[in-house]
Design a protein around this motif. Structure first.
Motif, PDB file in Angstrom:
ATOM      1  N   ASP A 184      28.978  28.558  42.879  1.00 12.51           N
ATOM      2  CA  ASP A 184      30.231  29.025  43.481  1.00 12.51           C
ATOM      3  C   ASP A 184      30.168  28.974  45.005  1.00 12.51           C
ATOM      4  OD1 ASP A 184      28.657  31.240  43.788  1.00 12.51           O
ATOM      5  OD2 ASP A 184      29.915  32.601  42.615  1.00 12.51           O
ATOM      6  N   PRO A 228      28.199  32.752  48.184  1.00 15.84           N
ATOM      7  CA  PRO A 228      28.561  34.136  47.870  1.00 15.84           C
ATOM      8  C   PRO A 228      27.519  34.885  47.040  1.00 15.84           C
ATOM      9  CG  PRO A 228      30.453  32.712  47.596  1.00 15.84           C
ATOM     10  CD  PRO A 228      29.274  31.820  47.821  1.00 15.84           C
ATOM     11  N   ASP A 229      26.970  34.256  45.999  1.00 15.70           N
ATOM     12  CA  ASP A 229      26.025  35.011  45.160  1.00 15.70           C
ATOM     13  C   ASP A 229      24.722  35.301  45.895  1.00 15.70           C
ATOM     14  OD1 ASP A 229      27.834  35.226  43.128  1.00 15.70           O
ATOM     15  OD2 ASP A 229      26.914  33.727  41.823  1.00 15.70           O
ATOM     16  N   TRP A 255      31.222  42.559  47.590  1.00 13.52           N
ATOM     17  CA  TRP A 255      30.852  41.365  48.361  1.00 13.52           C
ATOM     18  C   TRP A 255      31.090  41.659  49.844  1.00 13.52           C
ATOM     19  CZ3 TRP A 255      35.040  39.737  51.174  1.00 13.52           C
ATOM     20  CH2 TRP A 255      36.314  40.041  50.661  1.00 13.52           C
ATOM     21  N   PHE A 268      40.445  33.451  51.700  1.00 14.63           N
ATOM     22  CA  PHE A 268      39.031  33.774  51.472  1.00 14.63           C
ATOM     23  C   PHE A 268      38.552  34.507  52.709  1.00 14.63           C
ATOM     24  CE2 PHE A 268      34.482  33.021  50.917  1.00 14.63           C
ATOM     25  CZ  PHE A 268      34.339  33.235  49.556  1.00 14.63           C
ATOM     26  N   ARG A 269      38.381  35.820  52.588  1.00 18.49           N
ATOM     27  CA  ARG A 269      38.181  36.702  53.736  1.00 18.49           C
ATOM     28  C   ARG A 269      36.726  36.687  54.201  1.00 18.49           C
ATOM     29  NH1 ARG A 269      42.226  38.292  56.216  1.00 18.49           N
ATOM     30  NH2 ARG A 269      41.565  40.443  56.548  1.00 18.49           N
ATOM     31  N   ASP A 271      29.772  39.045  58.645  1.00 22.80           N
ATOM     32  CA  ASP A 271      29.426  38.125  57.563  1.00 22.80           C
ATOM     33  C   ASP A 271      29.460  36.680  58.078  1.00 22.80           C
ATOM     34  OD1 ASP A 271      28.889  37.316  54.890  1.00 22.80           O
ATOM     35  OD2 ASP A 271      31.028  37.070  54.490  1.00 22.80           O
ATOM     36  N   GLN A 310      36.157  28.921  43.910  1.00 21.17           N
ATOM     37  CA  GLN A 310      36.744  29.979  44.748  1.00 21.17           C
ATOM     38  C   GLN A 310      38.263  29.883  44.778  1.00 21.17           C
ATOM     39  OE1 GLN A 310      35.093  32.499  45.499  1.00 21.17           O
ATOM     40  NE2 GLN A 310      32.986  31.770  45.380  1.00 21.17           N
ATOM     41  N   VAL A 345      39.316  33.475  43.774  1.00 22.17           N
ATOM     42  CA  VAL A 345      39.898  34.292  44.846  1.00 22.17           C
ATOM     43  C   VAL A 345      41.382  33.939  45.051  1.00 22.17           C
ATOM     44  CG1 VAL A 345      39.788  34.898  47.295  1.00 22.17           C
ATOM     45  CG2 VAL A 345      37.674  34.600  45.981  1.00 22.17           C
TER      46      VAL A 345
HETATM   47  N1  FO1 Z   1      36.073  37.697  46.776  1.00 16.42           N
HETATM   48  C1  FO1 Z   1      37.379  37.989  46.798  1.00 16.42           C
HETATM   49  O1  FO1 Z   1      37.933  38.415  45.788  1.00 16.42           O
HETATM   50  N2  FO1 Z   1      38.132  37.773  47.950  1.00 16.42           N
HETATM   51  C2  FO1 Z   1      37.580  37.301  49.078  1.00 16.42           C
HETATM   52  O2  FO1 Z   1      38.280  37.135  50.097  1.00 16.42           O
HETATM   53  C3  FO1 Z   1      36.177  37.038  49.090  1.00 16.42           C
HETATM   54  C4  FO1 Z   1      35.522  36.605  50.222  1.00 16.42           C
HETATM   55  C5  FO1 Z   1      34.125  36.448  50.208  1.00 16.42           C
HETATM   56  C6  FO1 Z   1      33.449  36.106  51.359  1.00 16.42           C
HETATM   57  C7  FO1 Z   1      32.068  35.956  51.349  1.00 16.42           C
HETATM   58  C8  FO1 Z   1      31.366  36.149  50.154  1.00 16.42           C
HETATM   59  O3  FO1 Z   1      30.039  36.010  50.151  1.00 16.42           O
HETATM   60  C9  FO1 Z   1      32.028  36.493  48.991  1.00 16.42           C
HETATM   61  C10 FO1 Z   1      33.411  36.649  48.998  1.00 16.42           C
HETATM   62  N3  FO1 Z   1      34.101  37.003  47.856  1.00 16.42           N
HETATM   63  C11 FO1 Z   1      35.446  37.253  47.891  1.00 16.42           C
HETATM   64  C12 FO1 Z   1      33.386  37.184  46.588  1.00 16.42           C
HETATM   65  C13 FO1 Z   1      33.183  35.875  45.817  1.00 16.42           C
HETATM   66  O4  FO1 Z   1      34.276  35.056  45.786  1.00 16.42           O
HETATM   67  C14 FO1 Z   1      32.836  36.168  44.356  1.00 16.42           C
HETATM   68  O5  FO1 Z   1      32.347  37.454  44.167  1.00 16.42           O
HETATM   69  C15 FO1 Z   1      31.762  35.305  43.782  1.00 16.42           C
HETATM   70  O6  FO1 Z   1      31.835  33.988  44.128  1.00 16.42           O
HETATM   71  C16 FO1 Z   1      31.704  35.452  42.262  1.00 16.42           C
HETATM   72  O7  FO1 Z   1      30.390  35.737  41.941  1.00 16.42           O
END
Ligand code: FO1
Length: 328
Positions: A50, A61-62, A80, A102-103, A108, A165, A169
């Motif tokens: 991901d 992200p993970d 996250w 995508f915040r 970060d 994503q 997201v």
């Molecule tokens: N998850 C969201 O729901 N909205 C976001 O804007 C978002 C931003 C983001 C930025 C950095 C990061 O490391 C993770 C982020 N995530 C966000 C989480 C991510 O999309 C998911 O948790 C994983 O990819 C699923 O395991």
């Protein structure tokens, strides 16, 4: 044996506990595993399918969720990103109509800038991850499952195939799906040292992460599934499905839409070739016999990690869990 050239301390012992990890659920279990067992003997093998590139930045992200959680720096509200973030860069980007769904928090962003810069210099993802983990003071090794680029692609009813994503997201995983594939998986190589670590571990844990889009890509990296199958009796999985539902994210919906049973029995069927034991929640205790009928030993425990103590208690069950079925 050491795990690759990036292992911080070459004299560190070979990992006795290897955990296959996605994001939030895995990070919580790892917190408990470290409390229950020395971090220096642990290895987290993390999903990278991901990962995404946005604004020219490589975002993992993970990997970041695992590192930030173990460092005690994760945003507790979202699971996250970093606690106490500010969002000035996103607000400024919004002025230009840039991508802000995508915040990326201001602090970060530094992680993604650093990772992207080091990858550009020729470092591989495992090296950069080790540097990031060390900078956050982690003692366990956090290993991306592969240094090669893999990407989960989700086929949606209305937009066709989109990146993970985009699905997770931007579409808030609230859209019907009909297929999931991992682009680049055929030519992906496991990160150096990973297969040896699985072969030599006392116990291999499959964290309660999404079996389709988190653990699925990890197992799909050529060689990983076979390495686990060869250690099946030492592999303990924790079900991410409790009472027929996912605690977080779209695992339940994805399982159903892709034709799997959305229950601990469905999880046992998905993992039966690679895991000898499945830990299920007390809420599913009535399915013990059905899980065992799949050929997987069943352990019943409290699996909902409401706090660190609950995660540690679950970790203790997991660490003692490869000896056979039962209730704890
Ligand atoms: N998850 C969201 O729901 N909205 C976001 O804007 C978002 C931003 C983001 C930025 C950095 C990061 O490391 C993770 C982020 N995530 C966000 C989480 C991510 O999309 C998911 O948790 C994983 O990819 C699923 O395991």
């Amino acid at each position: 044996m050491t795990v690759g050239p990036h292992r911080a301390d070459p004299a560190a012992p070979a990992p006795t506990v290897v955990t296959l990890a996605g994001g939030v659920g895995a990070a919580r279990l790892l917190t408990g595993l470290i409390r229950a067992h020395p971090a220096t003997e642990q290895l987290a093998v993390v999903n990278t399918a991901d990962d995404t590139v946005l604004h020219g930045l490589h975002i993992s992200p993970d990997l970041d969720t695992v590192v930030y959680t173990l460092a005690g720096a994760i945003n507790p509200d979202t699971g996250w990103g970093l606690a106490g973030e500010s969002w000035q860069a996103m607000d400024a980007l919004d002025r230009y109509g840039g991508i802000t769904w995508f915040r990326l928090g201001d602090r970060d962003l530094a992680t993604h800038l650093y990772r992207t810069h080091r990858l550009g210099e020729g470092a591989d993802l495992a090296e950069v991850t080790a540097e990031i983990a060390a900078a956050w003071g982690l003692e366990l090794t956090v290993l991306p499952v592969t240094n090669d680029r893999i990407a989960t692609m989700v086929t949606t009813a209305d937009e066709g195939e989109i990146g993970f994503q985009d699905y997770f997201v931007r579409r808030r995983h609230d859209v019907p799906t009909s297929a999931v594939r991992v682009a680049g998986i055929e030519s992906a190589r496991p990160t150096p040292g990973l297969l040896e670590a699985v072969a030599g571990a006392r116990i291999v844990v499959i964290a309660p992460s999404n079996p389709i889009v988190s653990i699925g890509p990890v197992l799909a990296v050529p060689g990983v599934r076979d390495a686990l199958a060869a250690r099946r009796e030492a592999v303990v999985a924790v079900s991410p499905i409790v009472g027929g539902a996912a605690l977080k994210g779209p695992a339940d919906r994805l399982l159903r839409e892709l034709g799997h049973e959305c229950s601990v029995v469905g999880v046992a069927r998905l993992y039966r070739e690679v895991a000898g034991t499945l830990v299920i929640d007390r809420a599913d205790a009535q399915l013990f016999d059905e899980v065992e009928a799949t050929g997987v030993s069943c352990v019943v425990a409290d699996t909902i990690m409401t706090d660190v103590d609950a995660a540690t208690a679950l970790a203790r069950v997991v660490l003692g869990g490869s000896a056979g079925g039962g209730s704890s």
